[in-house]
Design a protein around this motif. Structure first.
Motif, PDB file in Angstrom:
ATOM      1  N   PHE A 186       7.021 -10.055   7.959  1.00 61.35           N
ATOM      2  CA  PHE A 186       7.346  -8.747   8.493  1.00 61.35           C
ATOM      3  C   PHE A 186       6.521  -7.672   7.811  1.00 61.35           C
ATOM      4  CE2 PHE A 186      10.167  -9.363   4.899  1.00 61.35           C
ATOM      5  CZ  PHE A 186      10.164  -8.129   4.251  1.00 61.35           C
ATOM      6  N   LEU A 187       6.441  -6.514   8.476  1.00 58.22           N
ATOM      7  CA  LEU A 187       5.867  -5.303   7.910  1.00 58.22           C
ATOM      8  C   LEU A 187       6.994  -4.316   7.653  1.00 58.22           C
ATOM      9  CD1 LEU A 187       2.729  -4.801  10.185  1.00 58.22           C
ATOM     10  CD2 LEU A 187       2.821  -5.858   7.919  1.00 58.22           C
ATOM     11  N   GLY A 188       6.907  -3.574   6.551  1.00 58.89           N
ATOM     12  CA  GLY A 188       7.963  -2.642   6.199  1.00 58.89           C
ATOM     13  C   GLY A 188       7.409  -1.369   5.607  1.00 58.89           C
ATOM     14  N   SER A 189       8.298  -0.396   5.455  1.00 54.86           N
ATOM     15  CA  SER A 189       7.934   0.868   4.834  1.00 54.86           C
ATOM     16  C   SER A 189       8.890   1.154   3.691  1.00 54.86           C
ATOM     17  CB  SER A 189       7.975   1.997   5.865  1.00 54.86           C
ATOM     18  OG  SER A 189       9.293   2.163   6.378  1.00 54.86           O
ATOM     19  N   PHE A 190       8.444   1.949   2.715  1.00 53.94           N
ATOM     20  CA  PHE A 190       9.292   2.348   1.594  1.00 53.94           C
ATOM     21  C   PHE A 190       8.818   3.699   1.087  1.00 53.94           C
ATOM     22  CE2 PHE A 190       5.643   0.525  -0.440  1.00 53.94           C
ATOM     23  CZ  PHE A 190       5.542   1.162  -1.668  1.00 53.94           C
ATOM     24  N   ARG A 191       9.623   4.297   0.201  1.00 53.40           N
ATOM     25  CA  ARG A 191       9.262   5.604  -0.333  1.00 53.40           C
ATOM     26  C   ARG A 191       8.825   5.511  -1.787  1.00 53.40           C
ATOM     27  NH1 ARG A 191      13.886   9.683   2.231  1.00 53.40           N
ATOM     28  NH2 ARG A 191      13.317   9.325   4.429  1.00 53.40           N
ATOM     29  N   ASP A 192       9.784   5.365  -2.694  1.00 51.04           N
ATOM     30  CA  ASP A 192       9.463   5.389  -4.117  1.00 51.04           C
ATOM     31  C   ASP A 192       9.361   3.993  -4.702  1.00 51.04           C
ATOM     32  OD1 ASP A 192       9.499   8.186  -4.051  1.00 51.04           O
ATOM     33  OD2 ASP A 192      11.671   8.202  -4.296  1.00 51.04           O
ATOM     34  N   ARG A 193      10.426   3.208  -4.529  1.00 48.70           N
ATOM     35  CA  ARG A 193      10.462   1.866  -5.091  1.00 48.70           C
ATOM     36  C   ARG A 193      10.573   0.837  -3.976  1.00 48.70           C
ATOM     37  NH1 ARG A 193      15.166   1.780  -9.400  1.00 48.70           N
ATOM     38  NH2 ARG A 193      16.283   2.574  -7.584  1.00 48.70           N
ATOM     39  N   ASN A 194      10.269  -0.405  -4.316  1.00 48.46           N
ATOM     40  CA  ASN A 194      10.302  -1.491  -3.329  1.00 48.46           C
ATOM     41  C   ASN A 194      10.905  -2.732  -3.982  1.00 48.46           C
ATOM     42  OD1 ASN A 194       9.951  -2.956  -1.012  1.00 48.46           O
ATOM     43  ND2 ASN A 194       7.757  -3.254  -1.256  1.00 48.46           N
ATOM     44  N   THR A 195      12.175  -2.614  -4.380  1.00 53.26           N
ATOM     45  CA  THR A 195      12.866  -3.714  -5.051  1.00 53.26           C
ATOM     46  C   THR A 195      13.227  -4.808  -4.051  1.00 53.26           C
ATOM     47  OG1 THR A 195      13.803  -2.100  -6.585  1.00 53.26           O
ATOM     48  CG2 THR A 195      14.801  -4.295  -6.549  1.00 53.26           C
ATOM     49  N   ALA A 196      13.028  -6.065  -4.431  1.00 53.59           N
ATOM     50  CA  ALA A 196      13.350  -7.187  -3.548  1.00 53.59           C
ATOM     51  C   ALA A 196      14.858  -7.348  -3.419  1.00 53.59           C
ATOM     52  CB  ALA A 196      12.742  -8.472  -4.104  1.00 53.59           C
ATOM     53  N   PRO A 197      15.368  -7.776  -2.255  1.00 53.82           N
ATOM     54  CA  PRO A 197      16.799  -8.038  -2.091  1.00 53.82           C
ATOM     55  C   PRO A 197      17.257  -9.140  -3.048  1.00 53.82           C
ATOM     56  CG  PRO A 197      15.680  -7.977   0.030  1.00 53.82           C
ATOM     57  CD  PRO A 197      14.613  -7.989  -1.010  1.00 53.82           C
ATOM     58  N   ARG A 198      18.536  -9.082  -3.427  1.00 52.65           N
ATOM     59  CA  ARG A 198      19.063 -10.040  -4.402  1.00 52.65           C
ATOM     60  C   ARG A 198      19.895 -11.147  -3.776  1.00 52.65           C
ATOM     61  NH1 ARG A 198      21.098  -6.114  -9.391  1.00 52.65           N
ATOM     62  NH2 ARG A 198      19.029  -5.178  -9.843  1.00 52.65           N
ATOM     63  N   TRP A 230       0.863  -1.169   0.000  1.00 56.89           N
ATOM     64  CA  TRP A 230       0.000   0.000   0.000  1.00 56.89           C
ATOM     65  C   TRP A 230       0.902   1.222   0.000  1.00 56.89           C
ATOM     66  CZ3 TRP A 230       0.501  -3.762   3.607  1.00 56.89           C
ATOM     67  CH2 TRP A 230       1.184  -3.419   4.793  1.00 56.89           C
ATOM     68  N   PRO A 231       0.380   2.413  -0.227  1.00 58.88           N
ATOM     69  CA  PRO A 231       1.246   3.595  -0.302  1.00 58.88           C
ATOM     70  C   PRO A 231       2.114   3.742   0.942  1.00 58.88           C
ATOM     71  CG  PRO A 231      -0.944   4.142  -1.091  1.00 58.88           C
ATOM     72  CD  PRO A 231      -1.038   2.754  -0.538  1.00 58.88           C
ATOM     73  N   GLY A 232       3.412   3.640   0.739  1.00 56.40           N
ATOM     74  CA  GLY A 232       4.376   3.819   1.825  1.00 56.40           C
ATOM     75  C   GLY A 232       4.619   2.602   2.681  1.00 56.40           C
ATOM     76  N   GLY A 233       3.909   1.505   2.480  1.00 55.88           N
ATOM     77  CA  GLY A 233       4.093   0.328   3.327  1.00 55.88           C
ATOM     78  C   GLY A 233       3.854  -0.960   2.575  1.00 55.88           C
ATOM     79  N   PHE A 234       4.331  -2.057   3.160  1.00 58.66           N
ATOM     80  CA  PHE A 234       4.131  -3.355   2.526  1.00 58.66           C
ATOM     81  C   PHE A 234       4.283  -4.459   3.571  1.00 58.66           C
ATOM     82  CE2 PHE A 234       8.665  -2.793   2.570  1.00 58.66           C
ATOM     83  CZ  PHE A 234       9.234  -4.052   2.618  1.00 58.66           C
ATOM     84  N   GLN A 235       3.816  -5.651   3.217  1.00 55.70           N
ATOM     85  CA  GLN A 235       4.000  -6.855   4.030  1.00 55.70           C
ATOM     86  C   GLN A 235       4.812  -7.844   3.223  1.00 55.70           C
ATOM     87  OE1 GLN A 235       0.519  -8.466   5.914  1.00 55.70           O
ATOM     88  NE2 GLN A 235       1.366 -10.495   6.090  1.00 55.70           N
ATOM     89  N   GLY A 236       5.843  -8.395   3.847  1.00 57.18           N
ATOM     90  CA  GLY A 236       6.720  -9.337   3.168  1.00 57.18           C
ATOM     91  C   GLY A 236       6.846 -10.634   3.926  1.00 57.18           C
ATOM     92  N   GLY A 237       7.379 -11.627   3.247  1.00 60.38           N
ATOM     93  CA  GLY A 237       7.623 -12.928   3.854  1.00 60.38           C
ATOM     94  C   GLY A 237       8.895 -13.533   3.310  1.00 60.38           C
ATOM     95  N   VAL A 238       9.591 -14.310   4.142  1.00 56.35           N
ATOM     96  CA  VAL A 238      10.823 -14.977   3.749  1.00 56.35           C
ATOM     97  C   VAL A 238      10.743 -16.425   4.213  1.00 56.35           C
ATOM     98  CG1 VAL A 238      13.333 -15.036   3.933  1.00 56.35           C
ATOM     99  CG2 VAL A 238      12.149 -12.850   3.962  1.00 56.35           C
ATOM    100  N   THR A 239      11.020 -17.361   3.304  1.00 60.97           N
ATOM    101  CA  THR A 239      11.070 -18.786   3.639  1.00 60.97           C
ATOM    102  C   THR A 239      12.500 -19.266   3.504  1.00 60.97           C
ATOM    103  OG1 THR A 239       8.804 -19.153   2.883  1.00 60.97           O
ATOM    104  CG2 THR A 239      10.220 -21.084   3.071  1.00 60.97           C
TER     105      THR A 239
END
Length: 304
Positions: A280-292, A211-220
């Motif tokens: 986890f829950l996180g925040s971002f500004r412009d882009r939300n690129t996944a870690p590599r 959503w604007p400024g925030g996101f929910q992520g998961g890691v397995t």
């Protein structure tokens, strides 16, 4: 006249006896079943104690003690809790909230002093952890610097290059027969380099909502090795300035772009071929690129 004399001389009935209830001195600890006064008789580590009844309990909302600060965390818990009255409320079997007799929340106190991290820091715990980090208190200062474990860098010893020896010129007697030399043997081809070992783990990163400024992520995390993993720390770095604000099934910390997720007690072991998922829950500004890239206990993992 006789009746009046009898009535006047009869004794009046005695007043009823007053039963006194002994007063109980006031105390800061109530006797409610869910808020029971007790004593800490042994400290196991900074967040695990043994109560006077012999029950070992985990203090809720606290992350495992950092390895480089474990002794200091144990000393703080012993000084603050040992043989002192406390009150506890049970959350789940073996896990409690714990307050000191003056009403101080022990978890908040330990995080504010930099002794322990908060488990999934949020609200006042997040504010206390941020304040401890800003002021370099406890494990946020030297030698831990906020890391789970201290790392030492071995200094490579310098090696002296082999001394080159100038070959001497040999002389041959004039009457000596010529020396026949056999051709040198063909050089043996160097063996092919061994292939690099397969990564011991596979990590799948996903964004489950945004959503604007925030996101929910998961890691397995999947253990692809032949040995179990007992205790782990997963690390990655964001590239667009994202930040983790809350995490479950692991304890999170972040310094700049670098994120660390350490196991909690019920996710510490990953059997061969098994896997563990964290969210986890996180925040971002412009882009939300996944870690590599990801590392598990310092070893690189494959992504998938």
């Amino acid at each position: 006249m006789v009746l009046c004399a009898c009535a006047c001389t009869a004794e009046s009935p005695a007043p009823p006896a007053v039963t006194r209830v002994p007063s109980k001195p006031p105390t800061l600890i109530t006797d409610a079943q869910e808020n029971v006064p007790t004593f800490v008789r042994q400290v196991i580590d900074g967040r695990t104690v043994e109560l006077e009844g012999g029950e070992r309990v985990l203090i809720s909302l606290l992350a495992p003690p950092a390895e480089c600060w474990a002794a200091a965390a144990n000393a703080f818990a012993a000084k603050t809790l040992l043989s002192r009255p406390v009150r506890v409320t049970s959350l789940i079997p073996g896990e409690v909230n714990l307050w000191l007799e003056d009403g101080t929340d022990y978890a908040l106190l330990a995080v504010r002093e930099g002794v322990l991290r908060a488990q999934g820091a949020a609200g006042v715990l997040a504010e206390a952890e941020a304040a401890a980090a800003r002021e370099n208190r406890g494990l946020w200062g030297l030698p831990c610097n906020g890391m789970d474990v201290t790392t030492t860098t071995a200094t490579a010893s310098s090696t002296t290059p082999p001394k080159r020896v100038q070959p001497t010129k040999s002389t041959t007697a004039t009457n000596a027969p010529p020396v026949v030399t056999s051709p040198p043997p063909a050089p043996t081809p160097a063996p092919a380099p061994a292939p690099p070992p397969a990564p011991p783990c596979t990590v799948a990163y996903r964004i489950t909502g945004q959503w604007p400024g925030g996101f929910q992520g998961g890691v397995t995390i999947k253990n692809t090795s032949r040995t179990p993993v007992n205790g782990w720390t997963l690390r990655w770095s964001f590239s667009d300035g994202q930040s983790v604000t809350q995490m479950w099934n692991a304890s999170s910390s972040q310094h700049g772009a670098a994120v660390s997720a350490a196991n909690v007690h019920y996710t510490a072991t990953i059997a061969p071929g098994g896997e563990v998922s964290i969210g986890f829950l996180g925040s971002f500004r412009d882009r939300n690129t996944a870690p590599r890239s990801f590392t598990l206990n310092g070893r690189a993992c494959a992504t998938g």
